[in-house]
Structure formats: structure tokens, C-alpha cells
Design an enzyme around this catalytic site. Structure first.
Site, PDB file in Angstrom:
ATOM      1  N   ASP A   1     -11.218   2.536   3.828  1.00  0.00           N
ATOM      2  CA  ASP A   1     -11.517   1.108   3.719  1.00  0.00           C
ATOM      3  C   ASP A   1     -13.023   0.880   3.540  1.00  0.00           C
ATOM      4  OD1 ASP A   1      -9.452  -0.688   3.612  1.00  0.00           O
ATOM      5  OD2 ASP A   1      -9.081  -0.686   5.784  1.00  0.00           O
TER       6      ASP A   1
ATOM      7  N   GLN B   1      -4.777  -1.495   9.485  1.00  0.00           N
ATOM      8  CA  GLN B   1      -4.655  -2.847   8.937  1.00  0.00           C
ATOM      9  C   GLN B   1      -5.258  -3.869   9.908  1.00  0.00           C
ATOM     10  OE1 GLN B   1      -3.383  -3.553   5.765  1.00  0.00           O
ATOM     11  NE2 GLN B   1      -4.186  -5.582   6.207  1.00  0.00           N
TER      12      GLN B   1
ATOM     13  N   LYS C   1       0.839  -1.204   0.000  1.00  0.00           N
ATOM     14  CA  LYS C   1       0.000   0.000   0.000  1.00  0.00           C
ATOM     15  C   LYS C   1       0.874   1.255   0.000  1.00  0.00           C
ATOM     16  CE  LYS C   1      -3.796  -2.511   2.046  1.00  0.00           C
ATOM     17  NZ  LYS C   1      -4.502  -2.973   3.249  1.00  0.00           N
TER      18      LYS C   1
END
Ligand code: NDP
Length: 283
Positions: A118, A95, A51
Site C-alpha cells: 500500500d 484494509q 482485490k
């Protein structure tokens, strides 16, 4: 049979983004993403590294917060509140999975919905299910982009989703329904799974079981989207028996190189989207 090339579609999306970012920078906006990782889970570290790499390549400002897995929930929430208030940060990604002593829902809810790249915050989840504009979860959104790129008809098609997680199965069902698919969601308690799968025009497999979906479960000509990432003998395989199914499917995604690269591309897309929403709303 046609192989859906997720790398190619992801590159196309990222190229468009990088052109857009150049223009945004001229207008005084540098999109910024904060990536928070707790602990040293090797798979999570690998995802976070890719990422970060994608951000650098596109000219997105990124900052990484590596936290010890002994960090308290309170300390993590404090960092998120700080990032919520930081002007240079438009997207916050925590994460997952988090260590057991931290309540994941609390953390997700602490992220400002506008910075929730997200798409896991309940407000954004609600928007996805209501068909409203908002930040959409990256993996399911990437699946829609793949189908669109290959001009695969979704409308009216029986789409069977294997898996009902909050990050893949459920939002994939909502987005595909929005595209007028007739959606069936299957899970570990589903009875008659093979018979249901056999009627699918489109199959989305997201269960995390290596090569679970076999040839006899798939209708000739079906489109097969494999979300699964499973490590078997040091090699990555999907939830679908690719070699056996590739000759009967009309389209199929490989693992790796299918849905995976799209997840990162859509994260970059969401970060740019979030940055524009915040910057132009404030100016
Ligand atoms: P979860 O473990 O959260 O959910 C798995 C789902 O599959 C559950 O709904 C479970 O049912 C269902 N399931 C498990 N076993 C079976 C079975 N034998 N038959 C029917 N249903 C079953 O997984 P995720 O959604 O987070 O991830 C799924 C896979 O996708 C993983 O391999 C993950 O690594 C991968 N992934 C890939 C991404 C990418 O970018 N390509 C992004 C995110 C995930 P129940 O609810 O009843 O327990």
C-alpha cells in the site's frame, strides 16, 4: 473534452503484469499477497473482494484473513509478524479503516517495508517524498500512470490537489512534484479555494464530498482527476460535478471507471514489484 478511461489503462497494466507473472513463475516465483480485513464494513468488503478477484485473474497467489472486529491490537500485530516471516507472501495489505480500539499507525509500522504494497509505511512514505525508488501508494501512483498514458504534460503545470490525506493528497503532491508540477495542496482550512482552483492546469480532487467541485471553480481546458467515491441514492459519484465540467475540461476522469480501477491495478503492480525485490535479493 476527452474522458480518461481508467478501466482501459488498468487493463493494459494488468495485461503486461500477467505476461510478466508467467515468466516469473518459470523462474520459480509466484507473487503472493495477503489481504487482512477486520470487521464487516460493506465498502471494505467490496474493495477486498475486487482485490482478491484481480489476484486470481493475474495468477497472483492471494490469501485472505477475515478477522472479527473484536480482535485485539496485539492479535492483529501478531498476524502481521507471522505474514512478515512467510516466504510465500510478498505483499501485505491491511484494509483501512480499522476499528477505533486499534492504533492504525502501529499496524502500518508493523508491516515489513518490503511487503508494504500500500506504500503507507513511514519508510516508503519517506522514499516517495525523497524521490527514491520504493513502493508507492497505489491511488496517487495510478493517477500518475493515467496522466502518462494520455501523454498529459505535468512538467511546469500548476496542479491543485484538493485534500491532504496520507493515502491520497499528500503522496499525490510528492509524486506530482517529482514530475516537476508546481503543486498547491488545499484542505478544509484553505482560504480562497475557488480562486486557487481557477488557476489550476490540473486538478486532483480527493476530499470525499459528492460533486463539491463546480464548473465555476475550473479553468477552461484544465485536466480534472476525480478521486472521490461517494454513495448518493445508491449510485456512486465523485468529488467533481462531472456533467457540468466535462465540456470545459480538456481531460476528465469519470466515477466510476476513472481512478478506482487504477488503484487495484497499481496494487497488483506493487505486489509483483515487491515479490521480485524479495525473491531476487534472496537468490
Ligand atoms: P480523508 O477523509 O482522509 O481526507 C479528506 C481531505 O479532504 C482532508 O484533507 C480534508 O481536509 C479535505 N477536505 C474535506 N472537505 C473539504 C472541503 N470542503 N474543502 C477542502 N478540503 C476538504 O479522505 P481520503 O483522502 O481517504 O479520500 C478522499 C476521497 O477519495 C474519498 O471519497 C474516498 O472514498 C476516495 N478514495 C478513492 C480511492 C480510489 O481508489 N478511487 C482510494 C482512496 C480514497 P482536512 O485535512 O483539513 O480535514
Amino acid at each position: 473534452m476527452k474522458i480518461i478511461d481508467g478501466n482501459k489503462v488498468a487493463i493494459t497494466i494488468k495485461e503486461k503484469l500477467s505476461e510478466e507473472i508467467i515468466i516469473l513463475k518459470e523462474q520459480g516465483l509466484i507473487p503472493g499477497l495477503a489481504v487482512v480485513i477486520v470487521g464487516k464494513n460493506p465498502a471494505s468488503l467490496a474493495y477486498v473482494n475486487s482485490k482478491e478477484k484481480a489476484c486470481k485473474k493475474l495468477g497472483i497467489y492471494s490469501e485472505r484473513h477475515d478477522l472479527d472486529d473484536s480482535i485485539s491490537e496485539e492479535e492483529l500485530l501478531h498476524l502481521i509478524h507471522q505474514l512478515n516471516g512467510k516466504e510465500s507472501i510478498h505483499g501485505i495489505l491491511v484494509q483501512l479503516p480499522l476499528p477505533k480500539h486499534i492504533d492504525t499507525s502501529k499496524v502500518i509500522e508493523a508491516i515489513h517495508p518490503k511487503k508494504d504494497v500500500d506504500g503507507f509505511h513511514p519508510l516508503n512514505v519517506g522514499k516517495v517524498f525523497s524521490g527514491m525508488e520504493g513502493l508507492k501508494p497505489c491511488t496517487p501512483y495510478g493517477i500518475i500512470k493515467l496522466l502518462e498514458f494520455y501523454s498529459i504534460d505535468i512538467s511546469g503545470k500548476h496542479t491543485v490537489i484538493l485534500g491532504r490525506s496520507n493515502i491520497v493528497g499528500k503522496p499525490a503532491a510528492a509524486l506530482l512534484l517529482q514530475k516537476n508540477a508546481t503543486v498547491t495542496v488545499c484542505h478544509s482550512k484553505t482560504e480562497g479555494l475557488t480562486e486557487i482552483l481557477k488557476t489550476a492546469d490540473i486538478v486532483v480532487a480527493a476530499i470525499g464530498q459528492a460533486m463539491f467541485v463546480k464548473k465555476e471553480m475550473i479553468k477552461e481546458g484544465a485536466v480534472v482527476i476525480d478521486v472521490g467515491i461517494n454513495r448518493v441514492d445508491d449510485r456512486l459519484v465523485g468529488d467533481v460535478d462531472f456533467e457540468a465540467i466535462k465540456d470545459i475540461a480538456s481531460y476528465i476522469t469519470p466515477v466510476p471507471g476513472g481512478v478506482g480501477p487504477m488503484t487495484i491495478a497499481m496494487l497488483m503492480y506493487n505486489t509483483v514489484q515487491a515479490s521480485k525485490n524479495q525473491f531476487f535479493d534472496a537468490n
